[in-house]
Write a protein that holds these residues in place. Structure first.
Motif, PDB file in Angstrom:
ATOM      1  N   THR A  75       3.514  10.660 -12.314  1.00  0.00           N
ATOM      2  CA  THR A  75       2.510   9.644 -12.643  1.00  0.00           C
ATOM      3  C   THR A  75       1.176  10.289 -12.988  1.00  0.00           C
ATOM      4  N   VAL A  76       0.809  11.295 -12.224  1.00  0.00           N
ATOM      5  CA  VAL A  76      -0.484  11.957 -12.415  1.00  0.00           C
ATOM      6  C   VAL A  76      -0.566  12.608 -13.789  1.00  0.00           C
ATOM      7  N   VAL A  77       0.552  13.114 -14.281  1.00  0.00           N
ATOM      8  CA  VAL A  77       0.584  13.775 -15.587  1.00  0.00           C
ATOM      9  C   VAL A  77       0.382  12.768 -16.719  1.00  0.00           C
ATOM     10  N   GLU A  78       0.901  11.571 -16.567  1.00  0.00           N
ATOM     11  CA  GLU A  78       0.794  10.548 -17.607  1.00  0.00           C
ATOM     12  C   GLU A  78      -0.451   9.693 -17.355  1.00  0.00           C
ATOM     13  N   VAL A  79      -1.440   9.846 -18.215  1.00  0.00           N
ATOM     14  CA  VAL A  79      -2.751   9.221 -18.004  1.00  0.00           C
ATOM     15  C   VAL A  79      -2.663   7.702 -17.864  1.00  0.00           C
ATOM     16  N   LYS A  80      -1.960   7.050 -18.769  1.00  0.00           N
ATOM     17  CA  LYS A  80      -1.871   5.582 -18.714  1.00  0.00           C
ATOM     18  C   LYS A  80      -1.150   5.113 -17.457  1.00  0.00           C
ATOM     19  N   ALA A  81      -0.080   5.833 -17.108  1.00  0.00           N
ATOM     20  CA  ALA A  81       0.668   5.469 -15.905  1.00  0.00           C
ATOM     21  C   ALA A  81      -0.197   5.660 -14.668  1.00  0.00           C
ATOM     22  N   LEU A  82      -1.005   6.706 -14.676  1.00  0.00           N
ATOM     23  CA  LEU A  82      -1.897   6.974 -13.546  1.00  0.00           C
ATOM     24  C   LEU A  82      -2.937   5.870 -13.414  1.00  0.00           C
ATOM     25  N   GLU A  83      -3.531   5.478 -14.539  1.00  0.00           N
ATOM     26  CA  GLU A  83      -4.542   4.418 -14.513  1.00  0.00           C
ATOM     27  C   GLU A  83      -3.963   3.120 -13.954  1.00  0.00           C
ATOM     28  N   LYS A  84      -2.762   2.783 -14.391  1.00  0.00           N
ATOM     29  CA  LYS A  84      -2.104   1.565 -13.918  1.00  0.00           C
ATOM     30  C   LYS A  84      -1.817   1.656 -12.413  1.00  0.00           C
TER      31      LYS A  84
ATOM     32  N   ILE B 237      -6.933  11.857  -5.043  1.00  0.00           N
ATOM     33  CA  ILE B 237      -6.641  11.285  -6.357  1.00  0.00           C
ATOM     34  C   ILE B 237      -7.170   9.858  -6.522  1.00  0.00           C
ATOM     35  N   LEU B 238      -7.646   9.261  -5.444  1.00  0.00           N
ATOM     36  CA  LEU B 238      -8.099   7.866  -5.482  1.00  0.00           C
ATOM     37  C   LEU B 238      -9.427   7.725  -6.208  1.00  0.00           C
ATOM     38  N   GLY B 239      -9.670   6.526  -6.731  1.00  0.00           N
ATOM     39  CA  GLY B 239     -10.934   6.243  -7.400  1.00  0.00           C
ATOM     40  C   GLY B 239     -12.068   6.024  -6.404  1.00  0.00           C
ATOM     41  N   TRP B 240     -13.285   5.984  -6.921  1.00  0.00           N
ATOM     42  CA  TRP B 240     -14.477   5.908  -6.068  1.00  0.00           C
ATOM     43  C   TRP B 240     -14.470   4.649  -5.205  1.00  0.00           C
TER      44      TRP B 240
ATOM     45  N   GLU C  95      -4.978   1.285 -10.400  1.00  0.00           N
ATOM     46  CA  GLU C  95      -5.422  -0.117 -10.376  1.00  0.00           C
ATOM     47  C   GLU C  95      -4.687  -0.897  -9.285  1.00  0.00           C
ATOM     48  N   GLU C  96      -3.390  -0.657  -9.185  1.00  0.00           N
ATOM     49  CA  GLU C  96      -2.586  -1.336  -8.166  1.00  0.00           C
ATOM     50  C   GLU C  96      -3.032  -0.914  -6.761  1.00  0.00           C
ATOM     51  N   VAL C  97      -3.297   0.369  -6.601  1.00  0.00           N
ATOM     52  CA  VAL C  97      -3.772   0.867  -5.303  1.00  0.00           C
ATOM     53  C   VAL C  97      -5.101   0.205  -4.950  1.00  0.00           C
ATOM     54  N   GLU C  98      -6.002   0.128  -5.927  1.00  0.00           N
ATOM     55  CA  GLU C  98      -7.322  -0.464  -5.678  1.00  0.00           C
ATOM     56  C   GLU C  98      -7.195  -1.929  -5.246  1.00  0.00           C
TER      57      GLU C  98
ATOM     58  N   ILE D 163       0.838  -1.201   0.000  1.00  0.00           N
ATOM     59  CA  ILE D 163       0.000   0.000   0.000  1.00  0.00           C
ATOM     60  C   ILE D 163       0.874   1.253   0.000  1.00  0.00           C
ATOM     61  N   LYS D 164       1.902   1.238   0.825  1.00  0.00           N
ATOM     62  CA  LYS D 164       2.810   2.391   0.884  1.00  0.00           C
ATOM     63  C   LYS D 164       3.464   2.640  -0.473  1.00  0.00           C
ATOM     64  N   ASP D 165       3.960   1.586  -1.095  1.00  0.00           N
ATOM     65  CA  ASP D 165       4.672   1.728  -2.372  1.00  0.00           C
ATOM     66  C   ASP D 165       3.743   2.218  -3.486  1.00  0.00           C
ATOM     67  N   THR D 166       2.528   1.662  -3.536  1.00  0.00           N
ATOM     68  CA  THR D 166       1.627   2.050  -4.624  1.00  0.00           C
ATOM     69  C   THR D 166       1.070   3.460  -4.422  1.00  0.00           C
ATOM     70  N   LEU D 167       0.840   3.853  -3.176  1.00  0.00           N
ATOM     71  CA  LEU D 167       0.393   5.225  -2.921  1.00  0.00           C
ATOM     72  C   LEU D 167       1.519   6.219  -3.220  1.00  0.00           C
ATOM     73  N   ALA D 168       2.730   5.855  -2.834  1.00  0.00           N
ATOM     74  CA  ALA D 168       3.871   6.735  -3.100  1.00  0.00           C
ATOM     75  C   ALA D 168       4.099   6.895  -4.597  1.00  0.00           C
ATOM     76  N   ALA D 169       3.690   5.880  -5.381  1.00  0.00           N
ATOM     77  CA  ALA D 169       3.854   5.931  -6.837  1.00  0.00           C
ATOM     78  C   ALA D 169       2.930   6.960  -7.487  1.00  0.00           C
ATOM     79  N   LEU D 170       1.920   7.406  -6.742  1.00  0.00           N
ATOM     80  CA  LEU D 170       1.000   8.416  -7.277  1.00  0.00           C
ATOM     81  C   LEU D 170       1.628   9.802  -7.133  1.00  0.00           C
ATOM     82  N   ASP D 171       2.798   9.953  -7.705  1.00  0.00           N
ATOM     83  CA  ASP D 171       3.492  11.229  -7.598  1.00  0.00           C
ATOM     84  C   ASP D 171       3.104  12.143  -8.755  1.00  0.00           C
ATOM     85  N   THR D 172       3.709  13.307  -8.810  1.00  0.00           N
ATOM     86  CA  THR D 172       3.360  14.296  -9.831  1.00  0.00           C
ATOM     87  C   THR D 172       3.569  13.764 -11.242  1.00  0.00           C
TER      88      THR D 172
END
Length: 268
Positions: A32-41, A92-95, A44-47, A21-30
Motif C-alpha cells: 500500500t505504501v508503495v502505491e500513492v493512491k492506495a496509500l492516500e485512500k 506513516i500516519l497523517g498529522w 483516509e480510512e484510518v483518519e 481500526i485494526k483492519d485499516t491500520l493493517a492495510a498500511l502494509d508495504t
C-alpha cells in the motif's frame, strides 16, 4: 414534489470500531505504501476511524462519552492487539490522525476493566513498544507525538521503571541535544519526568547505576549548549534534593571531579 428521507447510519459499536481500526491500520502494509493512491485512500480510512474512536472516548462536544462504551473499546483494543498497531504505524500516519492518536492514548491508558488498567497491562506485556517510542525521537516529524505518549506512560511506575533500566534510556542524553529545538526540549521534558515522577524508584536506579549515570550526566553539565547546561543543572538539583536521594547527593558532592564541574558552572 417528492422528498427522499435517509436514515442516519447506525453508530458503530466499540467492537466494530476496534476492528475497523485494526483492519485499516493493517492495510498500511508495504504494498500500500508503495502505491500513492492506495496509500492516500488507506490513510483516509484510518483518519475516519480514529475520529470515531476519539468521539467515542471523549464525546462529540454536545454529548458526554458513554462510560461503558469507553471501557469496552479499551478492552477490545487490547484484545485485538490494536495498541501495537497504533505504535508501529505511527510514522506513516497523517498529522491530524497522529493528533487524535495522542489524545486517545491518554484516555485509553486510564481505563480500568474491573480493577485493572487493561491498556497498561497490554504495554507491560509488550515493553518493546516503549523502546520504539523512545527511538522515534530521532524522527522529528513524529517526535513530539511520541514524547506525549511516553510521558503518559511514565505516569505509571512499572513503565517508567522499564525505560529507566533499558538501553533506550541512554538515548535521552543524545536526544536532549538534538539540533531541532522543540524536539530537544520535548526530549528533556520526558527525561525530567523519568527522573522526578517516582522518587523512590529513581533512588534505587541511581544507587545501582551511579557511575554510568553520572558519567553521562557530566556531558550535559559541560555541554557547549548553554540551554542544555542550565536545564541539566536545574534538573540535577531537583532530583538530588529529593529525600530518597540524600545518600546519592552526599556521595556526589564529595567527589572532587564533580565539584570541579560545579565550580566551573558557577564562573559562567
Amino acid at each position: 414534489m417528492s422528498f427522499s428521507f435517509f436514515k442516519p447510519s447506525r453508530p458503530k459499536t466499540p467492537v466494530e470500531v476496534a476492528k475497523a481500526i485494526k483492519d485499516t491500520l493493517a492495510a498500511l502494509d508495504t504494498k500500500t505504501v508503495v502505491e500513492v493512491k492506495a496509500l492516500e485512500k488507506a490513510l483516509e480510512e484510518v483518519e475516519k476511524n480514529f475520529a470515531t474512536m476519539r468521539c467515542m472516548l471523549s464525546g462529540d462536544g454536545e454529548n458526554e462519552p458513554n462510560a461503558d462504551q469507553v471501557t469496552q473499546l479499551a478492552q477490545e483494543i487490547c484484545k485485538e492487539d490494536v495498541i501495537s498497531l497504533l505504535v508501529h504505524k505511527l510514522p506513516i500516519l497523517g498529522w491530524e490522525t497522529r493528533k487524535d492518536l495522542v489524545h486517545c492514548w491518554s484516555i485509553l491508558l486510564k481505563q480500568k476493566v474491573g480493577s485493572a488498567y487493561c491498556c497498561l497491562q497490554y504495554i507491560e506485556n509488550h515493553l518493546e513498544l516503549l523502546d520504539f517510542l523512545v527511538v522515534c525521537y530521532d524522527s522529528k516529524e513524529i517526535a513530539l507525538n511520541c514524547g506525549n505518549m511516553l510521558r503518559d506512560c511514565i505516569k505509571f511506575p512499572s513503565l517508567a521503571k522499564y525505560i529507566l533500566e533499558s538501553a533506550s534510556f541512554e538515548l535521552f542524553f543524545k536526544f536532549v541535544e538534538l539540533p531541532t529545538f522543540d524536539v530537544a526540549s520535548d526530549a528533556f521534558s520526558t527525561f525530567k519526568d523519568l527522573l522526578t515522577k517516582h522518587d523512590t524508584m529513581v533512588s534505587e536506579y541511581l544507587t545501582a547505576h551511579y557511575d554510568e549515570f553520572f558519567n553521562l550526566y557530566e556531558n550535559l553539565l559541560t555541554s557547549d549548549n548553554y540551554v542544555t547546561r542550565r536545564q541539566s543543572l536545574k534538573l540535577l538539583s531537583d532530583f538530588l534534593l529529593e529525600p530518597p536521594n540524600s545518600h546519592i547527593m552526599k556521595r556526589y558532592i564529595l567527589e572532587v571531579r564533580y565539584l570541579k564541574v560545579m565550580m566551573t558552572l558557577l564562573k559562567v
